[in-house]
Motif scaffolding. Structure first.
Motif, mmCIF file in Angstrom:
data_model
loop_
_atom_site.group_PDB
_atom_site.id
_atom_site.type_symbol
_atom_site.label_atom_id
_atom_site.label_comp_id
_atom_site.label_asym_id
_atom_site.label_seq_id
_atom_site.Cartn_x
_atom_site.Cartn_y
_atom_site.Cartn_z
ATOM 1 N N ARG A 103 -10.704 -10.254 -4.689
ATOM 2 C CA ARG A 103 -9.806 -9.453 -5.745
ATOM 3 C C ARG A 103 -9.462 -8.198 -5.326
ATOM 4 N N ILE A 104 -8.273 -7.517 -5.598
ATOM 5 C CA ILE A 104 -8.064 -6.270 -5.072
ATOM 6 C C ILE A 104 -7.227 -5.479 -6.192
ATOM 7 N N PHE A 105 -7.622 -4.119 -6.299
ATOM 8 C CA PHE A 105 -7.195 -3.311 -7.352
ATOM 9 C C PHE A 105 -6.800 -2.076 -6.676
ATOM 10 N N ARG A 106 -5.771 -1.366 -7.242
ATOM 11 C CA ARG A 106 -5.517 0.083 -6.901
ATOM 12 C C ARG A 106 -5.794 0.951 -8.091
ATOM 13 N N TYR A 107 -5.811 2.129 -7.673
ATOM 14 C CA TYR A 107 -5.916 3.258 -8.773
ATOM 15 C C TYR A 107 -5.530 4.580 -7.986
ATOM 16 N N ARG A 108 -5.307 5.436 -8.992
ATOM 17 C CA ARG A 108 -4.963 6.819 -8.537
ATOM 18 C C ARG A 108 -6.084 7.785 -9.153
ATOM 19 N N THR A 109 -5.951 8.967 -8.361
ATOM 20 C CA THR A 109 -7.121 10.002 -8.897
ATOM 21 C C THR A 109 -6.272 11.409 -9.006
ATOM 22 N N VAL A 110 -7.149 12.041 -9.588
ATOM 23 C CA VAL A 110 -6.679 13.783 -9.434
ATOM 24 C C VAL A 110 -8.029 14.163 -8.836
ATOM 25 N N GLU A 111 -7.703 15.210 -7.714
ATOM 26 C CA GLU A 111 -8.963 15.775 -6.996
ATOM 27 C C GLU A 111 -8.935 17.177 -7.044
ATOM 28 N N PHE A 112 -9.973 17.700 -6.934
ATOM 29 C CA PHE A 112 -10.048 19.316 -7.245
ATOM 30 C C PHE A 112 -11.222 19.582 -6.458
ATOM 31 N N LEU A 166 0.681 -1.092 -0.019
ATOM 32 C CA LEU A 166 0.095 -0.065 -0.009
ATOM 33 C C LEU A 166 0.741 1.340 0.128
ATOM 34 N N ARG A 167 0.537 2.107 -0.626
ATOM 35 C CA ARG A 167 0.831 3.526 -0.870
ATOM 36 C C ARG A 167 -0.096 4.600 -0.402
ATOM 37 N N PRO A 168 -0.067 4.872 1.048
ATOM 38 C CA PRO A 168 -0.920 5.966 1.805
ATOM 39 C C PRO A 168 -0.840 7.083 1.111
ATOM 40 N N GLY A 169 -1.926 7.599 0.987
ATOM 41 C CA GLY A 169 -2.276 9.045 0.150
ATOM 42 C C GLY A 169 -2.170 8.937 -1.407
ATOM 43 N N VAL A 170 -1.662 7.954 -1.919
ATOM 44 C CA VAL A 170 -1.550 7.681 -3.333
ATOM 45 C C VAL A 170 -2.586 6.673 -3.860
ATOM 46 N N ASP A 171 -2.736 5.578 -3.196
ATOM 47 C CA ASP A 171 -3.659 4.665 -3.702
ATOM 48 C C ASP A 171 -4.980 4.781 -3.260
ATOM 49 N N GLY A 172 -5.899 4.473 -4.268
ATOM 50 C CA GLY A 172 -7.380 4.295 -3.905
ATOM 51 C C GLY A 172 -7.373 2.638 -4.028
ATOM 52 N N LEU A 173 -8.172 2.143 -3.221
ATOM 53 C CA LEU A 173 -8.555 0.632 -3.205
ATOM 54 C C LEU A 173 -9.797 0.258 -3.628
ATOM 55 N N GLY A 228 -16.287 -3.002 -2.183
ATOM 56 C CA GLY A 228 -16.131 -1.534 -1.715
ATOM 57 C C GLY A 228 -14.890 -0.993 -2.356
ATOM 58 N N THR A 229 -14.957 0.436 -2.161
ATOM 59 C CA THR A 229 -13.756 1.194 -2.397
ATOM 60 C C THR A 229 -13.522 2.354 -1.369
ATOM 61 N N PHE A 230 -12.350 2.762 -1.399
ATOM 62 C CA PHE A 230 -12.057 3.996 -0.719
ATOM 63 C C PHE A 230 -11.035 4.952 -1.494
ATOM 64 N N LEU A 231 -11.396 5.897 -1.900
ATOM 65 C CA LEU A 231 -10.595 6.946 -2.540
ATOM 66 C C LEU A 231 -9.417 7.118 -1.831
ATOM 67 N N PRO A 232 -8.326 7.667 -2.449
ATOM 68 C CA PRO A 232 -6.874 7.918 -1.923
ATOM 69 C C PRO A 232 -7.113 9.237 -1.055
ATOM 70 N N SER A 233 -8.084 9.906 -0.913
ATOM 71 C CA SER A 233 -8.235 10.831 0.023
ATOM 72 C C SER A 233 -8.655 10.320 1.314
ATOM 73 N N VAL A 234 -9.212 9.142 1.321
ATOM 74 C CA VAL A 234 -9.572 8.630 2.572
ATOM 75 C C VAL A 234 -8.476 8.391 3.578
ATOM 76 N N TRP A 235 -7.473 8.379 2.896
ATOM 77 C CA TRP A 235 -5.992 8.054 3.972
ATOM 78 C C TRP A 235 -5.798 9.348 4.979
ATOM 79 N N GLU A 236 -6.310 10.468 4.393
ATOM 80 C CA GLU A 236 -6.414 11.657 5.216
ATOM 81 C C GLU A 236 -7.040 11.493 6.774
#
Length: 190
Positions: free
Chosen positions: A179-188, A127-134, A143-151
């Motif tokens: 099954r597990i997947f990671r993804y990144r986001t751009v947030e604004f 895991l890469r906290p603050g980078v990975d959404g899962l 279920g999913t958590f966006l990378p911003s959930v790390w905050e």
């Protein structure tokens, strides 16, 4: 892993405007009104996946999204904004008062990357906290958590426990069809 699309400041403003307009139309017309698709920007016309999060101060008003691209990004944001305002099953619909006091945040997702982890410990190490959404799936559970959930959940173990719970799995459970997947986001946002 496919990175999220490059979005100009004008693209970001157009997406925020589409989200606000969709919610306003929902308050006025009580239904989803598709945005006018006159965008010149290729990223806004291309299929895209997004989440829209609505807050009134620190209180969550709604958060709805798509994990994989199913429609043009501009339409996806409008659709998810409407869903966040009026269709989040965890929360009551947004009111006119909420609308005037809320902030809108848009998260545009990159592609899903499958993760190979045979155990919770192996997953935790990757895991890469603050980078990975899962995204976790097991049969019909997901279920999913966006990378911003790390905050809010900087501890990896707690992050995974609550994600498992959100997916309807017992924390620490490792079903054979997981099954597990990671993804990144751009947030604004506003």
């Amino acid at each position: 892993m496919t990175a999220p699309p490059e979005l100009s400041e004008q693209d970001r403003l157009a997406l925020l405007d589409a989200a606000r307009s969709s919610i306003h139309a929902g308050l006025v017309h009580r239904r989803l009104v598709a945005p006018v698709d006159d965008a010149d920007s290729p990223p806004l016309r291309a299929p895209g996946a997004s989440f829209v999060t609505l807050r009134r101060e620190e209180r969550l008003l709604g958060c709805i999204g798509t994990i994989e691209p199913v429609r043009p990004l501009l339409a996806d944001v409008a659709h998810n904004a409407y869903g966040a305002a009026f269709g989040d099953p965890r929360l009551p619909p947004v009111t006119r008062d909420d609308y005037h006091r809320m902030t809108v945040k848009v998260s545009v997702l990159g592609g899903l990357e499958p993760m190979e982890a045979a155990s919770r410990e192996a997953l935790t190490e990757q895991l890469r906290p603050g980078v990975d959404g899962l995204l976790v799936t097991a049969g019909h559970r997901r279920g999913t958590f966006l990378p911003s959930v790390w905050e809010q959940l900087p501890d990896r173990g707690r992050f995974l426990d609550l994600l498992w719970d959100k997916a309807g799995l017992r924390p620490g459970e490792w079903p054979p069809n997981l099954r597990i997947f990671r993804y990144r986001t751009v947030e604004f946002g506003e």
